[in-house]
Design a protein around this motif. Structure first.
Motif, PDB file in Angstrom:
ATOM      1  N   SER A 158      -2.240   1.935   4.124  1.00 32.49           N
ATOM      2  CA  SER A 158      -1.553   3.088   4.736  1.00 32.49           C
ATOM      3  C   SER A 158      -1.975   3.364   6.225  1.00 32.49           C
ATOM      4  CB  SER A 158      -1.900   4.229   3.879  1.00 32.49           C
ATOM      5  OG  SER A 158      -3.251   4.671   4.124  1.00 32.49           O
ATOM      6  N   THR A 159      -3.275   3.215   6.368  1.00 30.16           N
ATOM      7  CA  THR A 159      -3.489   3.350   7.853  1.00 30.16           C
ATOM      8  C   THR A 159      -2.787   2.364   8.913  1.00 30.16           C
ATOM      9  OG1 THR A 159      -5.685   4.183   7.008  1.00 30.16           O
ATOM     10  CG2 THR A 159      -5.474   3.701   9.413  1.00 30.16           C
ATOM     11  N   GLU A 160      -2.857   1.188   8.521  1.00 30.79           N
ATOM     12  CA  GLU A 160      -1.972   0.086   9.301  1.00 30.79           C
ATOM     13  C   GLU A 160      -0.754   0.688   9.490  1.00 30.79           C
ATOM     14  OE1 GLU A 160      -1.274  -4.567   9.539  1.00 30.79           O
ATOM     15  OE2 GLU A 160      -2.152  -3.732   7.739  1.00 30.79           O
ATOM     16  N   LEU A 161       0.189   1.012   8.404  1.00 30.58           N
ATOM     17  CA  LEU A 161       1.428   1.125   8.422  1.00 30.58           C
ATOM     18  C   LEU A 161       1.924   2.435   8.870  1.00 30.58           C
ATOM     19  CD1 LEU A 161       2.540  -0.831   4.964  1.00 30.58           C
ATOM     20  CD2 LEU A 161       2.444  -1.604   7.280  1.00 30.58           C
ATOM     21  N   ALA A 162       1.135   3.306   8.954  1.00 27.16           N
ATOM     22  CA  ALA A 162       1.496   4.880   9.327  1.00 27.16           C
ATOM     23  C   ALA A 162       2.330   4.779  10.485  1.00 27.16           C
ATOM     24  CB  ALA A 162       0.662   5.832   9.125  1.00 27.16           C
ATOM     25  N   PRO A 163       1.926   4.042  11.613  1.00 22.27           N
ATOM     26  CA  PRO A 163       2.666   4.132  13.066  1.00 22.27           C
ATOM     27  C   PRO A 163       4.015   3.352  13.049  1.00 22.27           C
ATOM     28  CG  PRO A 163       0.286   3.453  13.290  1.00 22.27           C
ATOM     29  CD  PRO A 163       0.616   3.584  11.813  1.00 22.27           C
ATOM     30  N   LYS A 164       4.088   2.325  11.897  1.00 19.99           N
ATOM     31  CA  LYS A 164       5.312   1.745  11.717  1.00 19.99           C
ATOM     32  C   LYS A 164       6.305   2.394  10.833  1.00 19.99           C
ATOM     33  CE  LYS A 164       2.259  -2.328  12.676  1.00 19.99           C
ATOM     34  NZ  LYS A 164       1.861  -3.378  12.073  1.00 19.99           N
ATOM     35  N   GLY A 165       6.129   3.492  10.341  1.00 19.57           N
ATOM     36  CA  GLY A 165       7.218   4.315   9.511  1.00 19.57           C
ATOM     37  C   GLY A 165       7.145   3.911   8.180  1.00 19.57           C
ATOM     38  N   VAL A 166       6.300   3.229   7.535  1.00 17.70           N
ATOM     39  CA  VAL A 166       6.026   3.042   6.150  1.00 17.70           C
ATOM     40  C   VAL A 166       5.019   3.882   5.663  1.00 17.70           C
ATOM     41  CG1 VAL A 166       5.683   1.256   4.485  1.00 17.70           C
ATOM     42  CG2 VAL A 166       6.851   0.802   6.440  1.00 17.70           C
ATOM     43  N   ARG A 167       4.991   4.491   4.553  1.00 14.92           N
ATOM     44  CA  ARG A 167       4.147   5.445   4.002  1.00 14.92           C
ATOM     45  C   ARG A 167       3.483   4.690   2.710  1.00 14.92           C
ATOM     46  NH1 ARG A 167       5.486   9.770   1.398  1.00 14.92           N
ATOM     47  NH2 ARG A 167       7.604   9.386   1.118  1.00 14.92           N
ATOM     48  N   VAL A 168       2.292   4.858   2.446  1.00 14.14           N
ATOM     49  CA  VAL A 168       1.621   4.137   1.574  1.00 14.14           C
ATOM     50  C   VAL A 168       0.942   4.970   0.652  1.00 14.14           C
ATOM     51  CG1 VAL A 168       0.138   2.160   0.579  1.00 14.14           C
ATOM     52  CG2 VAL A 168       1.520   1.993   2.481  1.00 14.14           C
ATOM     53  N   LEU A 169       1.152   5.269  -0.689  1.00 10.66           N
ATOM     54  CA  LEU A 169       0.352   6.434  -1.584  1.00 10.66           C
ATOM     55  C   LEU A 169       0.033   5.672  -2.705  1.00 10.66           C
ATOM     56  CD1 LEU A 169       3.262   8.453  -0.697  1.00 10.66           C
ATOM     57  CD2 LEU A 169       0.989   9.381  -0.306  1.00 10.66           C
ATOM     58  N   LYS A 207      10.599  -6.301   6.095  1.00 15.15           N
ATOM     59  CA  LYS A 207      11.980  -5.636   6.620  1.00 15.15           C
ATOM     60  C   LYS A 207      11.803  -3.909   6.670  1.00 15.15           C
ATOM     61  CE  LYS A 207      15.225  -9.124   4.461  1.00 15.15           C
ATOM     62  NZ  LYS A 207      15.716  -9.220   5.721  1.00 15.15           N
ATOM     63  N   MET A 208      11.080  -3.478   5.990  1.00 14.33           N
ATOM     64  CA  MET A 208      10.662  -2.109   6.140  1.00 14.33           C
ATOM     65  C   MET A 208      10.104  -1.676   7.337  1.00 14.33           C
ATOM     66  SD  MET A 208       8.589  -0.836   2.569  1.00 14.33           S
ATOM     67  CE  MET A 208       9.454  -0.982   0.940  1.00 14.33           C
ATOM     68  N   ILE A 209       9.197  -2.508   7.995  1.00 16.53           N
ATOM     69  CA  ILE A 209       8.737  -2.455   9.211  1.00 16.53           C
ATOM     70  C   ILE A 209       9.825  -2.708  10.229  1.00 16.53           C
ATOM     71  CG2 ILE A 209       7.112  -3.556  11.056  1.00 16.53           C
ATOM     72  CD1 ILE A 209       5.545  -4.116   8.686  1.00 16.53           C
ATOM     73  N   GLU A 210      10.743  -3.582   9.874  1.00 11.78           N
ATOM     74  CA  GLU A 210      11.951  -3.841  10.791  1.00 11.78           C
ATOM     75  C   GLU A 210      12.898  -2.435  11.169  1.00 11.78           C
ATOM     76  OE1 GLU A 210      15.879  -6.684  10.501  1.00 11.78           O
ATOM     77  OE2 GLU A 210      14.090  -7.622  10.294  1.00 11.78           O
ATOM     78  N   ARG A 211      12.980  -1.950   9.849  1.00  9.42           N
ATOM     79  CA  ARG A 211      13.675  -0.462   9.489  1.00  9.42           C
ATOM     80  C   ARG A 211      13.083   0.468  10.307  1.00  9.42           C
ATOM     81  NH1 ARG A 211      15.461  -3.067   4.850  1.00  9.42           N
ATOM     82  NH2 ARG A 211      14.014  -1.690   3.594  1.00  9.42           N
ATOM     83  N   ASN A 212      11.744   0.252  10.211  1.00  5.51           N
ATOM     84  CA  ASN A 212      10.933   1.580  10.533  1.00  5.51           C
ATOM     85  C   ASN A 212      10.732   2.598   9.630  1.00  5.51           C
ATOM     86  OD1 ASN A 212       8.822   2.792  12.300  1.00  5.51           O
ATOM     87  ND2 ASN A 212      10.450   4.268  13.128  1.00  5.51           N
ATOM     88  N   ASN A 213      10.891   2.377   8.289  1.00  3.32           N
ATOM     89  CA  ASN A 213      11.271   3.298   7.310  1.00  3.32           C
ATOM     90  C   ASN A 213      10.590   2.522   5.807  1.00  3.32           C
ATOM     91  OD1 ASN A 213      13.044   4.629   4.926  1.00  3.32           O
ATOM     92  ND2 ASN A 213      12.226   6.215   6.563  1.00  3.32           N
ATOM     93  N   GLY A 214      10.100   3.091   4.987  1.00  2.66           N
ATOM     94  CA  GLY A 214       9.662   2.510   3.771  1.00  2.66           C
ATOM     95  C   GLY A 214       8.649   3.454   3.088  1.00  2.66           C
TER      96      GLY A 214
END
Length: 264
Positions: A170-181, A127-134
């Protein structure tokens, strides 16, 4: 006078899940995010004894069926989350080095500190990827970079694996609008830490103060001279999930009073 930071409502409209959110660092994070305007869901294995001001869902995240039930309830009642704080974890295995650790010890520590987070990410990310944000925050530990063979071998290994997973995710998801820290606390004044020091003192036949000083001595001490307060860790997490940190991803933030004797 109320702390000005607590009045900033920069998370209005956001929905956040904090695992292990009923005590210690998790509770402090949940409270801080709520103060910032977020709707906060917390989960833990058991219903807390005291009052809790957030939506509580009981779940054992080491059990796949509990993760499925948790995700279903969140999707039904909240439509997913914008912020996920993977805080659940802990040191549950004995000290004493490799010979004291069984296959079951290794499995339980990896399930609690690594696999539970992976499992929950996998369930909530679509759902985060769907919204391009998270935003996803993994709560790790400085032990991952400063393991003590006689005290926390399996725990340190599981947290080091979490660090590697968090970075690659984080590397996988950065282009999809989701930040991982990743946030790596050092010694923090929580009930489990205080119990750990008390147990160590009892087993060694020394005072709690002597036990605290011995444990700190093994990691070179804390330059700031004290343990962190859970609220201090929560302040860092709040910043990282806020719009002010919109360009930050893939980084591991140590919050340890300067104890790590390395250049990061």
């Amino acid at each position: 006078m109320e702390n000005k930071q607590n009045q900033i409502k920069d998370l209005e409209g956001k929905k956040a899940l904090v695992t292990g959110g009923t005590k210690g660092i998790g509770k402090a994070i949940a409270d801080r995010l709520a103060e910032a305007g977020a709707t906060v869901i917390v989960t833990a294995r058991n219903q807390p004894n005291g009052d809790i001001n957030h939506h509580f869902i009981a779940a054992d995240l080491t059990q796949p069926q509990d993760v499925s039930s948790l995700t279903d309830e969140i999707d039904t009642n909240f439509g997913g989350v914008d912020i996920l704080i993977n805080n659940v974890g802990g040191l549950t295995t004995p000290g004493g080095g490799f010979s004291a650790l069984t296959d079951e010890h290794w499995e339980s520590e990896l399930q609690l500190n690594l696999i539970s987070g992976i499992r929950l990410d996998r369930a909530l990310l679509p759902k985060m990827i769907e919204r391009n944000n998270g935003v996803i925050i993994h709560i790790s530990s400085v032990a991952a970079k400063q393991a003590l063979w006689n005290l926390n071998m399996a725990y340190a290994v599981s947290k080091a694996a979490l660090n590697a997973y968090s970075k690659t995710l984080s590397t996988e998801l950065a282009p999809k609008g989701v930040r991982v820290l990743t946030v790596s606390p050092g010694a923090t004044k929580t009930p489990p830490m205080e119990k750990f020091i008390q147990d160590f003192a009892a087993s060694a036949g020394i005072t709690i103060e002597e036990a605290f000083n011995q444990l700190l001595g093994q990691v070179g001490g804390i330059p700031m001279g004290r343990m962190a307060e859970p609220s201090e860790v929560a302040s860092l997490v709040h910043f990282l999930v806020s719009p002010a940190a919109a360009y930050l991803t893939g980084t591991n933030y140590a919050i340890d009073g300067g104890s790590l004797p390395v250049v990061l």
